[in-house]
Design a protein around this motif. Sequence first.
Motif, PDB file in Angstrom:
ATOM      1  N   VAL A  73      51.248   7.642  65.391  1.00  0.00           N
ATOM      2  CA  VAL A  73      50.986   8.384  66.628  1.00  0.00           C
ATOM      3  C   VAL A  73      50.582   9.810  66.296  1.00  0.00           C
ATOM      4  CG1 VAL A  73      52.068   9.352  68.686  1.00  0.00           C
ATOM      5  CG2 VAL A  73      52.511   6.987  68.052  1.00  0.00           C
ATOM      6  N   LEU A  74      51.314  10.390  65.352  1.00  0.00           N
ATOM      7  CA  LEU A  74      51.062  11.776  64.954  1.00  0.00           C
ATOM      8  C   LEU A  74      49.657  11.944  64.393  1.00  0.00           C
ATOM      9  CD1 LEU A  74      52.267  14.617  64.535  1.00  0.00           C
ATOM     10  CD2 LEU A  74      53.057  13.861  62.308  1.00  0.00           C
TER      11      LEU A  74
ATOM     12  N   PHE B 123      56.217  13.046  74.381  1.00  0.00           N
ATOM     13  CA  PHE B 123      55.160  12.045  74.208  1.00  0.00           C
ATOM     14  C   PHE B 123      54.868  11.331  75.519  1.00  0.00           C
ATOM     15  CE2 PHE B 123      55.947  12.320  69.579  1.00  0.00           C
ATOM     16  CZ  PHE B 123      54.645  12.451  69.169  1.00  0.00           C
TER      17      PHE B 123
ATOM     18  N   TRP C 293      47.051  11.611  67.050  1.00  0.00           N
ATOM     19  CA  TRP C 293      47.077  12.794  67.906  1.00  0.00           C
ATOM     20  C   TRP C 293      46.373  13.968  67.234  1.00  0.00           C
ATOM     21  CZ3 TRP C 293      47.011  13.739  72.622  1.00  0.00           C
ATOM     22  CH2 TRP C 293      47.412  14.945  73.169  1.00  0.00           C
TER      23      TRP C 293
ATOM     24  N   VAL D  29      43.099  15.965  68.569  1.00  0.00           N
ATOM     25  CA  VAL D  29      43.212  17.396  68.836  1.00  0.00           C
ATOM     26  C   VAL D  29      42.191  18.197  68.035  1.00  0.00           C
ATOM     27  CG1 VAL D  29      44.721  19.318  68.308  1.00  0.00           C
ATOM     28  CG2 VAL D  29      45.567  17.423  69.659  1.00  0.00           C
TER      29      VAL D  29
ATOM     30  N   ALA E 158      52.608  13.744  77.285  1.00  0.00           N
ATOM     31  CA  ALA E 158      51.303  14.028  76.688  1.00  0.00           C
ATOM     32  C   ALA E 158      50.429  12.779  76.596  1.00  0.00           C
ATOM     33  CB  ALA E 158      51.481  14.642  75.313  1.00  0.00           C
ATOM     34  N   LEU E 159      51.049  11.625  76.344  1.00  0.00           N
ATOM     35  CA  LEU E 159      50.245  10.419  76.145  1.00  0.00           C
ATOM     36  C   LEU E 159      49.898   9.732  77.458  1.00  0.00           C
ATOM     37  CD1 LEU E 159      51.965   8.971  72.958  1.00  0.00           C
ATOM     38  CD2 LEU E 159      49.923  10.366  73.127  1.00  0.00           C
TER      39      LEU E 159
ATOM     40  N   GLU F 250      49.420  20.464  71.516  1.00  0.00           N
ATOM     41  CA  GLU F 250      48.262  20.187  70.663  1.00  0.00           C
ATOM     42  C   GLU F 250      48.442  20.715  69.244  1.00  0.00           C
ATOM     43  OE1 GLU F 250      44.092  20.788  72.216  1.00  0.00           O
ATOM     44  OE2 GLU F 250      45.270  21.729  73.785  1.00  0.00           O
TER      45      GLU F 250
ATOM     46  N   PRO G 126      52.566  18.865  66.703  1.00  0.00           N
ATOM     47  CA  PRO G 126      52.140  18.095  65.524  1.00  0.00           C
ATOM     48  C   PRO G 126      52.291  18.895  64.233  1.00  0.00           C
ATOM     49  CG  PRO G 126      50.284  18.548  66.988  1.00  0.00           C
ATOM     50  CD  PRO G 126      51.507  18.998  67.698  1.00  0.00           C
TER      51      PRO G 126
END
Lengths: 333, 305
Positions: free
Chosen positions: B156-157, A192, B160, B164, A195-196, B135, B139
Amino acid sequence: MSEQSHMRSTRFRTEREADWRQLETLIEKTETKGVPSLSLEEAQQLAILYRKTATGLSVARDISMDRNLLVYLENLVARAFLAVYAPQESLSGVISRFFTASGPQAMRRSAGAIGLAFLAMTMGFFIAFALFGSDPAWFYTFIPADLAGERGPGASTEALRATLFQSEAQLAGQLGMFAAFLFSHNTRVALFAFALGVFACIPSFLLTLYNGLIIGAFAGLFAERDLGYELFGWLSIHGVTELSAIIIAAGGGFRMGFATLFPGEYSRKDALRIASRDAAKLAIIAAIMLLAAGLLEGFARQLIQNTEMRLLVGWSIGGLWLSWFLLAGRKAQ
Amino acid sequence: MSSTKMSAAQAARQQENKRRWFEVIPPEGVPVRFEIATLGARFTAQLADIGLTVGATLVLTFGLMLLAPALDEVVGVLVALLMLLIRAPYYIISELFWNGQTLGKRATKLRVIAADGRGLTTHGIVIRNLMKEVEVFMPGSLLIASSGLGWFWSAVLLLWIGIVLGVPLFNRQRSRIGDMLGNTIVVRVPRPVLLPDLADQSPTEAFIFSAEHLEHYGRFELETLETLLRRHPENETTPPDASIVAVASQIIKKIGYTEPVPDDQALAFLHAFYRAQRAFLENKQVYGDVRDDKHHNQKSDTTDV
C-alpha cells in the motif's frame, strides 16, 4: 520617428511611474506587516492604484516593447492583486467557526456516508463474533500476532482479566501509552480509510470491515471466558470515541469515493473538490477525536479501574460528541 | 548574429519556453500572469520548512526534558508527538496569515495562490496542508520505519508513494493532490526592479535610420538587444568590449546601414538603433502588425499570398 516625444510607450511610462512607485511601497508594507497595518486611506489608495495599474498593464501589453517594464508591471499587478485579495481571517474566527458551525454541519451533511461506515464496522464485528463462536481458530485469521500480544485463545482467563485492569501510574508510562496509541494500528486504519476512499470507496469499506472483524474476534474470545462485560467497559472508556473517529474518517473517505463514483453533472475533479470541503472537516473531527481517545486511553483508563465507571465515562463522552454533531450550528444554517 | 550568439539566443528561448505560466482572471478583468513554481524550488522550500519545524520540535523537547526529567525514557515518543502538534498547524497558520507563504516559501519567493482568481480560502489552505500530511509526511515517516510493516502495508505504501510522486510530475500545473482538492497553485512571485527606460533619453541625431533599416528585426531580437544594453548603459565610459562591437557590426550588415560607425561609437549606435527599432515596432503593433521575431516576413508571405 526616433524622437522620444513621439514614443507612446515612453510618455505612457512617465505619466504613470509615480503611481507605480506608490503602489509598490503600499504592497511592500502589506507584505511585511499585513493588511491591518494600513490606514483606511492607504487601504483605499491600494485598491484604487491596483485597478489603475491593472488597466495600465493591459495598455502596456499593447503599446510597449520594453521588456523590463512589462515584467515589472506584470509582477506589480500580480503582487497588488494578492495584497488586495489576501485572506482576511483571524485565528480565533477560523477556530470558532469550525467548532460552532461548519464542523457539525459537515457531519450532518455526511450522515449517509458515516452510516455506511458504521454498517461496515458492525458487520465485521458480527461476522467475526459468530465465526469465533463456531471455531476459535478464526481468531488468528483476523488478528495479527503483534496486535494480539498475550491476549490469545491460549491465554488463561486470569491473564486476560489482567490485561483489562493493569495500571501504569507514572507520567512517562502514561505518555508512552498515549503516544503508542496515537501511532498505533487504529490511527493508521483511520488515516488509510480516509485517504484511500478516493478509490471508489472500496478500500475504505474493506478497512472498516476489517477493523470490525478484529473487535469482533476479541469480543468473542473475552465473551467465551465470561469477561464480555469487563471488556465492554474497558473498550467503552476510549473506544466509543476512538471507534467513532475511525467511522467518521471512513465516512470522509466515502464522501470522496462517492464523488469519484457518481460525479453527477460535475467533472470528477470538480466533484472531488466539492466533496473534499466536507471530507476535510470530517478528517479534522476524526483527528480531534483520536487525540481525545488517546488521552482517555493513556490517562483515564488507568485511573478508573471500575467497569461501571468506565462505562459511564466512556458513553457520556460519546453522548457529548453526538450532541455536538447534532445540535451545534443549527441556527447558522 | 554569429553562430555562437545564435545558439545562446536559442538557449535563452528554450529556457523561456520551459517556464510554465498560469493566468488568473481577477474580477477586474485584466488577466494576471503567474509563473508556476518549479518542483525543485518547491522541494527547497519544503526542506527549509522541515528544518524549521524539526528545529522547533527539538528545542521544545529539550525544554520539556529540563522541566520534567522523568520524560527521558520516552524522548522518541515526545519528539514524534510534538512534531505532529507543530507541523500541520505551522503550515496552515503561516499560509493563512502570511498570504500563502511559509518561511521556506518566503525564502524561495514562492507563494500559494487560489486558482480561481479570488483570494485564498481557509478551506483551500487547510486541505492542501492536511493532504501534505497524508501525501508527504505519513509515507515519509512510514518509509523510515518500514521494517515493521507487513507485506500488505508495504505494498500500500509503495503504491501510495508512486501515486503521490507521479501526480505533480505529470500535470501541467505541477499540482499535488492537495493543490487539486484545495484549488490552489504554487507560483513564483519575484520582485523585479523597474529600471530606467532605455528609450527615455535625449535623441541623438548622429544616426538616422530609414524604414528599410528597421524592417528586419522583430520583438524577440529587440528584447535580446535590450538585455545586452541594460548591462551597458549609454553613458558607460569604459571603451566598448568586443561583443558590443561584434553585435553592432552584425546589425549594420543585416540592416544594410551604409554610414561608417567607428568602434568607439558602437555602443552609441546600438542605443540609437534600439530606440529607433522600438519606436518602429511599437508603432507597427498599434496598427495590428505584430512582429514576433526576424522571421515575420516569411510568415506574412505564406499567409498573405
